[in-house]
Design a protein around this motif. Sequence first.
Motif, PDB file in Angstrom:
ATOM      1  N   TYR A 123      38.516  53.157  39.171  1.00 56.40           N
ATOM      2  CA  TYR A 123      37.752  51.920  39.123  1.00 56.40           C
ATOM      3  C   TYR A 123      37.560  51.477  37.672  1.00 56.40           C
ATOM      4  CZ  TYR A 123      33.964  48.587  39.874  1.00 56.40           C
ATOM      5  OH  TYR A 123      33.194  47.445  39.886  1.00 56.40           O
ATOM      6  N   ALA A 124      37.809  50.171  37.411  1.00 47.30           N
ATOM      7  CA  ALA A 124      37.723  49.662  36.038  1.00 47.30           C
ATOM      8  C   ALA A 124      36.745  48.507  35.898  1.00 47.30           C
ATOM      9  CB  ALA A 124      39.103  49.228  35.557  1.00 47.30           C
ATOM     10  N   GLY A 125      36.017  48.182  36.970  1.00 43.11           N
ATOM     11  CA  GLY A 125      34.975  47.173  36.816  1.00 43.11           C
ATOM     12  C   GLY A 125      35.134  45.978  37.738  1.00 43.11           C
ATOM     13  N   ARG A 126      34.212  45.053  37.559  1.00 41.72           N
ATOM     14  CA  ARG A 126      34.129  43.855  38.391  1.00 41.72           C
ATOM     15  C   ARG A 126      34.475  42.637  37.539  1.00 41.72           C
ATOM     16  NH1 ARG A 126      28.508  42.970  41.383  1.00 41.72           N
ATOM     17  NH2 ARG A 126      27.830  42.451  39.283  1.00 41.72           N
ATOM     18  N   VAL A 127      35.300  41.755  38.096  1.00 44.53           N
ATOM     19  CA  VAL A 127      35.740  40.555  37.381  1.00 44.53           C
ATOM     20  C   VAL A 127      35.265  39.328  38.145  1.00 44.53           C
ATOM     21  CG1 VAL A 127      37.713  39.267  36.466  1.00 44.53           C
ATOM     22  CG2 VAL A 127      37.806  41.777  36.599  1.00 44.53           C
ATOM     23  N   GLY A 128      34.460  38.490  37.503  1.00 46.28           N
ATOM     24  CA  GLY A 128      33.971  37.273  38.138  1.00 46.28           C
ATOM     25  C   GLY A 128      34.299  36.019  37.352  1.00 46.28           C
ATOM     26  N   SER A 129      34.316  36.114  36.030  1.00 40.53           N
ATOM     27  CA  SER A 129      34.604  34.956  35.195  1.00 40.53           C
ATOM     28  C   SER A 129      36.032  34.462  35.447  1.00 40.53           C
ATOM     29  CB  SER A 129      34.441  35.336  33.717  1.00 40.53           C
ATOM     30  OG  SER A 129      34.772  34.255  32.870  1.00 40.53           O
ATOM     31  N   GLY A 130      36.170  33.150  35.568  1.00 35.06           N
ATOM     32  CA  GLY A 130      37.488  32.557  35.776  1.00 35.06           C
ATOM     33  C   GLY A 130      37.864  32.352  37.222  1.00 35.06           C
ATOM     34  N   LEU A 131      36.988  32.732  38.156  1.00 31.46           N
ATOM     35  CA  LEU A 131      37.319  32.669  39.577  1.00 31.46           C
ATOM     36  C   LEU A 131      36.684  31.485  40.308  1.00 31.46           C
ATOM     37  CD1 LEU A 131      37.202  36.443  40.514  1.00 31.46           C
ATOM     38  CD2 LEU A 131      39.194  34.933  40.615  1.00 31.46           C
ATOM     39  N   ALA A 132      36.106  30.576  39.571  1.00 32.43           N
ATOM     40  CA  ALA A 132      35.483  29.425  40.223  1.00 32.43           C
ATOM     41  C   ALA A 132      36.548  28.469  40.759  1.00 32.43           C
ATOM     42  CB  ALA A 132      34.577  28.702  39.225  1.00 32.43           C
ATOM     43  N   GLY A 133      36.192  27.738  41.790  1.00 30.90           N
ATOM     44  CA  GLY A 133      37.041  26.670  42.300  1.00 30.90           C
ATOM     45  C   GLY A 133      38.319  27.150  42.946  1.00 30.90           C
ATOM     46  N   THR A 134      39.413  26.424  42.670  1.00 32.12           N
ATOM     47  CA  THR A 134      40.679  26.687  43.343  1.00 32.12           C
ATOM     48  C   THR A 134      41.265  28.049  42.987  1.00 32.12           C
ATOM     49  OG1 THR A 134      41.865  25.519  41.581  1.00 32.12           O
ATOM     50  CG2 THR A 134      41.237  24.232  43.524  1.00 32.12           C
ATOM     51  N   ALA A 135      40.969  28.561  41.781  1.00 33.63           N
ATOM     52  CA  ALA A 135      41.500  29.873  41.397  1.00 33.63           C
ATOM     53  C   ALA A 135      40.986  30.949  42.340  1.00 33.63           C
ATOM     54  CB  ALA A 135      41.116  30.192  39.954  1.00 33.63           C
ATOM     55  N   GLY A 136      39.684  30.911  42.624  1.00 31.52           N
ATOM     56  CA  GLY A 136      39.104  31.886  43.534  1.00 31.52           C
ATOM     57  C   GLY A 136      39.589  31.703  44.960  1.00 31.52           C
ATOM     58  N   GLU A 137      39.749  30.458  45.391  1.00 33.37           N
ATOM     59  CA  GLU A 137      40.217  30.190  46.750  1.00 33.37           C
ATOM     60  C   GLU A 137      41.635  30.719  46.962  1.00 33.37           C
ATOM     61  OE1 GLU A 137      39.869  26.014  47.213  1.00 33.37           O
ATOM     62  OE2 GLU A 137      37.677  25.982  47.042  1.00 33.37           O
ATOM     63  N   ALA A 138      42.494  30.528  45.967  1.00 40.05           N
ATOM     64  CA  ALA A 138      43.880  30.980  46.093  1.00 40.05           C
ATOM     65  C   ALA A 138      43.961  32.503  46.117  1.00 40.05           C
ATOM     66  CB  ALA A 138      44.714  30.430  44.932  1.00 40.05           C
ATOM     67  N   LEU A 139      43.141  33.155  45.290  1.00 37.23           N
ATOM     68  CA  LEU A 139      43.139  34.614  45.274  1.00 37.23           C
ATOM     69  C   LEU A 139      42.566  35.163  46.580  1.00 37.23           C
ATOM     70  CD1 LEU A 139      43.692  37.245  43.821  1.00 37.23           C
ATOM     71  CD2 LEU A 139      41.492  37.016  42.653  1.00 37.23           C
ATOM     72  N   ALA A 140      41.517  34.536  47.082  1.00 34.05           N
ATOM     73  CA  ALA A 140      40.920  34.980  48.349  1.00 34.05           C
ATOM     74  C   ALA A 140      41.930  34.919  49.484  1.00 34.05           C
ATOM     75  CB  ALA A 140      39.698  34.118  48.671  1.00 34.05           C
ATOM     76  N   ALA A 141      42.770  33.891  49.493  1.00 28.55           N
ATOM     77  CA  ALA A 141      43.777  33.757  50.543  1.00 28.55           C
ATOM     78  C   ALA A 141      44.770  34.916  50.514  1.00 28.55           C
ATOM     79  CB  ALA A 141      44.512  32.427  50.388  1.00 28.55           C
ATOM     80  N   ARG A 142      45.055  35.434  49.331  1.00 32.43           N
ATOM     81  CA  ARG A 142      45.953  36.585  49.216  1.00 32.43           C
ATOM     82  C   ARG A 142      45.282  37.880  49.664  1.00 32.43           C
ATOM     83  NH1 ARG A 142      50.498  35.938  45.895  1.00 32.43           N
ATOM     84  NH2 ARG A 142      50.605  33.913  44.834  1.00 32.43           N
ATOM     85  N   LEU A 143      43.972  37.978  49.459  1.00 37.17           N
ATOM     86  CA  LEU A 143      43.264  39.233  49.707  1.00 37.17           C
ATOM     87  C   LEU A 143      42.798  39.410  51.149  1.00 37.17           C
ATOM     88  CD1 LEU A 143      41.073  39.394  46.465  1.00 37.17           C
ATOM     89  CD2 LEU A 143      43.219  40.600  46.918  1.00 37.17           C
ATOM     90  N   ARG A 144      42.472  38.338  51.834  1.00 40.19           N
ATOM     91  CA  ARG A 144      41.879  38.470  53.177  1.00 40.19           C
ATOM     92  C   ARG A 144      42.751  39.249  54.151  1.00 40.19           C
ATOM     93  NH1 ARG A 144      39.859  32.965  52.137  1.00 40.19           N
ATOM     94  NH2 ARG A 144      37.621  33.153  51.693  1.00 40.19           N
ATOM     95  N   PRO A 145      44.076  39.073  54.159  1.00 36.93           N
ATOM     96  CA  PRO A 145      44.885  39.851  55.115  1.00 36.93           C
ATOM     97  C   PRO A 145      44.986  41.339  54.767  1.00 36.93           C
ATOM     98  CG  PRO A 145      46.036  37.858  54.366  1.00 36.93           C
ATOM     99  CD  PRO A 145      44.874  38.058  53.461  1.00 36.93           C
TER     100      PRO A 145
END
Length: 316
Positions: free
Chosen positions: A229-251
Amino acid sequence: MPPLRPMLATVAQTVPAGDAWVHEVKWDGMRVLVDVRDGEVTVWSRSERDVTAAFPELDDLGRHYDDMLLDGEVVALDGGRPSFHALTERMHVSDRRRAARLAATRPVTLMVFDLLRLFGSDLTGQPWTARRELLERLDLTGRHWQVPPVYDDGQQLLSATADQGLEGIVSKRRSAPYAVGRRSPDWRKTAHRSSRSVVVGGWRPEVGSTGRLGAVLVGLPDGSGGWRYAGRVGSGLAGTAGEALAARLRPLRRDGSPFADEVPGIDANGTTWVEPRVVIEVRALELTGQHRLRQPAYLGVRTDLTPADLEEVDDA
């Protein structure tokens, strides 16, 4: 399938010195092999994906030579410097018409650093000096590609890249052949480590939301085939960037943490765990002695890398 797999560099603790070595700038971009045959250009990523459609600027390479295989890095410039964040706008595009529109506003440049085949002759068994001499004779200078210079003094180049905000340097043994598909000590990389690639092992929702992604939990290799484990990343994930990443992770949802070590409760509580298959690039001030990324920010997904590519253990 690509004609071969690229040679990879090992991490250097110190910059090698002496006449046996030559040094190049380490570009913050996407490693590619560019295969030219009978005027047709195919661009392959390090993860063996055909990404030709994403980079129409490189099509004209086929007009120069009938047969050659180039190794290099595709970069996107932002303010005159390579920016991986800027490159993310281009590297995921599969529609040629959209790529052509983006090329007009966010063009890329191919930094060519090796020549692996020319006119049907395999050059991988030749020493670096012979391949480099042939590469320079090709005079590959164009609007969207170039052959960057090499340098004798690696320490001086390392200092210069730090001053210019570049990623670092790669040192290459002059006498070395091209080690196809292998990570070789004949190529050694020294990075300033402002950014690094990590694997995603879980995600947390945005505060006040149940579905929107607010942060991801990331890891690095632990040296035993697992993930630390290397930590939690939140900065930079607002808006469409976070939505696109979430779509990859949900499955990729799984029941428990993919990390070999214990994740602190403050991070683990409320986390949806995922299979460690998605690689992202983050910018961070450092990796602390507790193996945590300090002030990390999300830059983009590394579709050109797989988790298997993150084999290096960094105990900085």
